[in-house]
Design a protein around this motif. Structure first.
Motif, PDB file in Angstrom:
ATOM      1  N   SER A  86       0.835  -1.194   0.000  1.00  0.00           N
ATOM      2  CA  SER A  86       0.000   0.000   0.000  1.00  0.00           C
ATOM      3  C   SER A  86       0.873   1.248   0.000  1.00  0.00           C
ATOM      4  O   SER A  86       2.073   1.202   0.277  1.00  0.00           O
ATOM      5  CB  SER A  86      -0.898   0.011   1.231  1.00  0.00           C
ATOM      6  OG  SER A  86      -0.114   0.174   2.412  1.00  0.00           O
ATOM      7  N   ARG A  87       0.238   2.379  -0.297  1.00  0.00           N
ATOM      8  CA  ARG A  87       0.923   3.666  -0.259  1.00  0.00           C
ATOM      9  C   ARG A  87       1.528   3.925   1.134  1.00  0.00           C
ATOM     10  O   ARG A  87       2.654   4.406   1.263  1.00  0.00           O
ATOM     11  CB  ARG A  87      -0.097   4.754  -0.613  1.00  0.00           C
ATOM     12  CG  ARG A  87       0.315   6.173  -0.263  1.00  0.00           C
ATOM     13  CD  ARG A  87       1.302   6.719  -1.276  1.00  0.00           C
ATOM     14  NE  ARG A  87       1.642   8.075  -0.906  1.00  0.00           N
ATOM     15  CZ  ARG A  87       2.512   8.409   0.052  1.00  0.00           C
ATOM     16  NH1 ARG A  87       3.137   7.479   0.747  1.00  0.00           N
ATOM     17  NH2 ARG A  87       2.767   9.680   0.307  1.00  0.00           N
ATOM     18  N   GLY A  88       0.790   3.583   2.164  1.00  0.00           N
ATOM     19  CA  GLY A  88       1.285   3.806   3.516  1.00  0.00           C
ATOM     20  C   GLY A  88       2.503   2.970   3.835  1.00  0.00           C
ATOM     21  O   GLY A  88       3.459   3.449   4.458  1.00  0.00           O
ATOM     22  N   MET A  89       2.506   1.702   3.413  1.00  0.00           N
ATOM     23  CA  MET A  89       3.647   0.826   3.673  1.00  0.00           C
ATOM     24  C   MET A  89       4.868   1.313   2.918  1.00  0.00           C
ATOM     25  O   MET A  89       5.984   1.306   3.441  1.00  0.00           O
ATOM     26  CB  MET A  89       3.289  -0.604   3.289  1.00  0.00           C
ATOM     27  CG  MET A  89       2.224  -1.227   4.181  1.00  0.00           C
ATOM     28  SD  MET A  89       1.665  -2.840   3.588  1.00  0.00           S
ATOM     29  CE  MET A  89       3.105  -3.853   3.915  1.00  0.00           C
ATOM     30  N   GLN A  90       4.678   1.769   1.681  1.00  0.00           N
ATOM     31  CA  GLN A  90       5.811   2.285   0.910  1.00  0.00           C
ATOM     32  C   GLN A  90       6.394   3.540   1.555  1.00  0.00           C
ATOM     33  O   GLN A  90       7.618   3.732   1.562  1.00  0.00           O
ATOM     34  CB  GLN A  90       5.366   2.578  -0.528  1.00  0.00           C
ATOM     35  CG  GLN A  90       5.030   1.324  -1.324  1.00  0.00           C
ATOM     36  CD  GLN A  90       4.727   1.633  -2.775  1.00  0.00           C
ATOM     37  OE1 GLN A  90       5.146   2.647  -3.322  1.00  0.00           O
ATOM     38  NE2 GLN A  90       3.980   0.744  -3.421  1.00  0.00           N
ATOM     39  N   GLN A  91       5.528   4.380   2.122  1.00  0.00           N
ATOM     40  CA  GLN A  91       6.026   5.580   2.767  1.00  0.00           C
ATOM     41  C   GLN A  91       6.838   5.248   4.006  1.00  0.00           C
ATOM     42  O   GLN A  91       7.820   5.922   4.323  1.00  0.00           O
ATOM     43  CB  GLN A  91       4.858   6.506   3.122  1.00  0.00           C
ATOM     44  CG  GLN A  91       5.265   7.878   3.607  1.00  0.00           C
ATOM     45  CD  GLN A  91       5.928   8.733   2.518  1.00  0.00           C
ATOM     46  OE1 GLN A  91       6.237   8.255   1.421  1.00  0.00           O
ATOM     47  NE2 GLN A  91       6.170   9.990   2.825  1.00  0.00           N
ATOM     48  N   LYS A  92       6.464   4.188   4.714  1.00  0.00           N
ATOM     49  CA  LYS A  92       7.245   3.768   5.872  1.00  0.00           C
ATOM     50  C   LYS A  92       8.637   3.290   5.449  1.00  0.00           C
ATOM     51  O   LYS A  92       9.625   3.521   6.148  1.00  0.00           O
ATOM     52  CB  LYS A  92       6.507   2.660   6.626  1.00  0.00           C
ATOM     53  CG  LYS A  92       5.257   3.162   7.333  1.00  0.00           C
ATOM     54  CD  LYS A  92       4.506   2.032   8.010  1.00  0.00           C
ATOM     55  CE  LYS A  92       3.245   2.544   8.695  1.00  0.00           C
ATOM     56  NZ  LYS A  92       2.507   1.471   9.387  1.00  0.00           N
ATOM     57  N   VAL A  93       8.714   2.654   4.300  1.00  0.00           N
ATOM     58  CA  VAL A  93      10.020   2.243   3.779  1.00  0.00           C
ATOM     59  C   VAL A  93      10.861   3.473   3.429  1.00  0.00           C
ATOM     60  O   VAL A  93      12.072   3.501   3.673  1.00  0.00           O
ATOM     61  CB  VAL A  93       9.849   1.326   2.549  1.00  0.00           C
ATOM     62  CG1 VAL A  93      11.217   0.959   1.957  1.00  0.00           C
ATOM     63  CG2 VAL A  93       9.086   0.057   2.922  1.00  0.00           C
ATOM     64  N   VAL A 151      16.665  16.228   9.540  1.00  0.00           N
ATOM     65  CA  VAL A 151      15.724  15.485   8.711  1.00  0.00           C
ATOM     66  C   VAL A 151      14.696  16.458   8.141  1.00  0.00           C
ATOM     67  O   VAL A 151      14.112  17.259   8.880  1.00  0.00           O
ATOM     68  CB  VAL A 151      15.001  14.391   9.529  1.00  0.00           C
ATOM     69  CG1 VAL A 151      14.119  13.561   8.606  1.00  0.00           C
ATOM     70  CG2 VAL A 151      16.002  13.498  10.240  1.00  0.00           C
ATOM     71  N   LEU A 152      14.484  16.376   6.837  1.00  0.00           N
ATOM     72  CA  LEU A 152      13.519  17.221   6.142  1.00  0.00           C
ATOM     73  C   LEU A 152      12.356  16.336   5.701  1.00  0.00           C
ATOM     74  O   LEU A 152      12.516  15.484   4.824  1.00  0.00           O
ATOM     75  CB  LEU A 152      14.177  17.892   4.937  1.00  0.00           C
ATOM     76  CG  LEU A 152      15.490  18.631   5.233  1.00  0.00           C
ATOM     77  CD1 LEU A 152      16.101  19.162   3.933  1.00  0.00           C
ATOM     78  CD2 LEU A 152      15.271  19.769   6.218  1.00  0.00           C
ATOM     79  N   LEU A 153      11.208  16.518   6.330  1.00  0.00           N
ATOM     80  CA  LEU A 153      10.032  15.696   6.061  1.00  0.00           C
ATOM     81  C   LEU A 153       9.034  16.522   5.254  1.00  0.00           C
ATOM     82  O   LEU A 153       8.390  17.430   5.776  1.00  0.00           O
ATOM     83  CB  LEU A 153       9.402  15.229   7.374  1.00  0.00           C
ATOM     84  CG  LEU A 153      10.295  14.397   8.297  1.00  0.00           C
ATOM     85  CD1 LEU A 153       9.564  14.077   9.597  1.00  0.00           C
ATOM     86  CD2 LEU A 153      10.728  13.103   7.603  1.00  0.00           C
ATOM     87  N   ASP A 154       8.917  16.203   3.975  1.00  0.00           N
ATOM     88  CA  ASP A 154       8.058  16.958   3.070  1.00  0.00           C
ATOM     89  C   ASP A 154       6.735  16.214   2.906  1.00  0.00           C
ATOM     90  O   ASP A 154       6.608  15.305   2.097  1.00  0.00           O
ATOM     91  CB  ASP A 154       8.769  17.128   1.722  1.00  0.00           C
ATOM     92  CG  ASP A 154       8.067  18.122   0.814  1.00  0.00           C
ATOM     93  OD1 ASP A 154       7.127  18.796   1.284  1.00  0.00           O
ATOM     94  OD2 ASP A 154       8.453  18.219  -0.364  1.00  0.00           O
ATOM     95  N   GLU A 155       5.743  16.600   3.708  1.00  0.00           N
ATOM     96  CA  GLU A 155       4.423  15.985   3.724  1.00  0.00           C
ATOM     97  C   GLU A 155       4.517  14.456   3.841  1.00  0.00           C
ATOM     98  O   GLU A 155       3.978  13.722   3.012  1.00  0.00           O
ATOM     99  CB  GLU A 155       3.626  16.388   2.486  1.00  0.00           C
ATOM    100  CG  GLU A 155       3.398  17.889   2.390  1.00  0.00           C
ATOM    101  CD  GLU A 155       2.398  18.282   1.320  1.00  0.00           C
ATOM    102  OE1 GLU A 155       1.705  17.399   0.794  1.00  0.00           O
ATOM    103  OE2 GLU A 155       2.321  19.473   1.009  1.00  0.00           O
ATOM    104  N   PRO A 156       5.170  13.945   4.862  1.00  0.00           N
ATOM    105  CA  PRO A 156       5.432  12.503   4.949  1.00  0.00           C
ATOM    106  C   PRO A 156       4.190  11.651   5.198  1.00  0.00           C
ATOM    107  O   PRO A 156       4.222  10.447   4.954  1.00  0.00           O
ATOM    108  CB  PRO A 156       6.396  12.401   6.138  1.00  0.00           C
ATOM    109  CG  PRO A 156       6.039  13.565   7.004  1.00  0.00           C
ATOM    110  CD  PRO A 156       5.706  14.670   6.032  1.00  0.00           C
ATOM    111  N   THR A 157       3.089  12.246   5.675  1.00  0.00           N
ATOM    112  CA  THR A 157       1.909  11.436   5.989  1.00  0.00           C
ATOM    113  C   THR A 157       0.763  11.658   5.012  1.00  0.00           C
ATOM    114  O   THR A 157      -0.334  11.135   5.222  1.00  0.00           O
ATOM    115  CB  THR A 157       1.407  11.733   7.415  1.00  0.00           C
ATOM    116  OG1 THR A 157       0.992  13.100   7.492  1.00  0.00           O
ATOM    117  CG2 THR A 157       2.499  11.483   8.446  1.00  0.00           C
ATOM    118  N   THR A 158       1.001  12.420   3.946  1.00  0.00           N
ATOM    119  CA  THR A 158      -0.060  12.659   2.974  1.00  0.00           C
ATOM    120  C   THR A 158      -0.519  11.338   2.348  1.00  0.00           C
ATOM    121  O   THR A 158       0.289  10.548   1.872  1.00  0.00           O
ATOM    122  CB  THR A 158       0.429  13.598   1.860  1.00  0.00           C
ATOM    123  OG1 THR A 158       0.737  14.869   2.433  1.00  0.00           O
ATOM    124  CG2 THR A 158      -0.632  13.774   0.782  1.00  0.00           C
TER     125      THR A 158
END
Length: 281
Positions: free
Chosen positions: A166-173, A186-193
């Motif tokens: 899923s999109r969420g699992m890929q973002q965790k990777v 650390v630069l987090l650019d909309e990490p939970t969108t």
């Protein structure tokens, strides 16, 4: 508890300094707006317009604005991916133009559009990235697995193709990849969108742990008001490439009077809302 080893942090860094210093930063893009093929009419549009701010060591600094406001352009400039037109950016005293190679060893970036080799597993993708950082394979594999477990990813998924996730699992990777080299910024650019509520909460809790336990300095861009209030020590409102207000969530709300919310403050101080359909800059 997850352990992030900072042994590779450059010894010349004075960690008592301001972590991130940005002064009079400007960036613009050119766009064809008419004319002919041989004589096109070009206009220049500011994406980042004379922005100045600083982030203290160990702080989570939020940049809150709608799509098209300049958040991502600003993050790309700080991460050395784009060259500013003018202005100064320093990371722990190192200049992004003069000390680019050193700065890239100190920071990492997570974006909403993280790229992977989708046919490969998280394990294979992360070990490939670890090799680029010169990390031992066994150490990198265990660290990757530890981070992903902390983010709520089941161990079996560590060995499955990313394209099946899923999109969420890929973002965790993507987040695990960013922290393999134990960056101090650390630069987090909309990490939970686009993440489901459980995945969003997992990522947010991990971000807080990095700040509270591992002394990371973090810039977070978002257009999620509750996320900004929960995570950020200070917040800047960005609108049309400019910072229009800065402070804690409580300070920003106080600017517009009692009984207001952070969203009310954003709308009143920028004259805009967070539901812009413009393409992000």
């Amino acid at each position: 508890m997850l352990t992030l080893d900072r042994k590779d942090t450059p010894s010349m860094i004075d960690t008592t300094q301001t972590a991130i210093f940005v002064q009079n930063l400007r960036m613009s893009f050119s766009k064809r707006v008419g004319g002919s093929l041989l004589k096109p009419k070009i206009e220049h549009f500011p994406a980042v317009d004379d922005i100045s701010f600083q982030v203290n060591r160990g702080e989570i600094y939020g940049i809150l604005g709608p799509n098209g406001s300049g958040k991502s352009t600003l993050i790309r400039a700080i991460s050395t991916l784009l060259i500013p037109d003018s202005g100064v950016v320093k990371i722990f005293g190192l200049d992004i133009k003069k000390d680019e190679a050193k700065i890239r060893k100190m920071l990492n970036r997570v974006s909403v559009d993280a790229a992977f080799y989708k046919k490969l597993s998280p394990r294979e993708n992360l070990l490939y990235s670890a090799g680029l950082y010169g990390l031992p394979q066994k150490e990198a594999e265990q660290k990757s697995l530890d981070i992903l477990k902390r983010l709520g990813l089941r161990e079996k998924a560590f060995y499955e193709p990313l394209e099946e996730m899923s999109r969420g699992m890929q973002q965790k990777v993507a987040i695990a990849r960013a922290f393999l080299a134990s960056p101090i910024v650390v630069l987090l650019d909309e990490p939970t969108t686009g993440l489901d509520p459980k995945s969003r909460r997992d990522v947010q809790e991990f971000v807080l742990e990095l700040r509270d336990v591992h002394d990371a300095t973090i810039i977070l861009t978002t257009h999620d008001m509750p996320e900004a209030e929960r995570l950020c020590d200070r917040i800047a409102f960005i609108h049309n490439g400019k910072f229009v207000a800065e402070g804690t969530a409580a300070e920003l709300v106080a600017k517009v009077g009692p009984g207001k919310t952070l969203e009310d403050a954003f709308i009143e101080l920028t004259g805009d809302d967070l539901n812009s359909d413009e393409e992000e800059q």
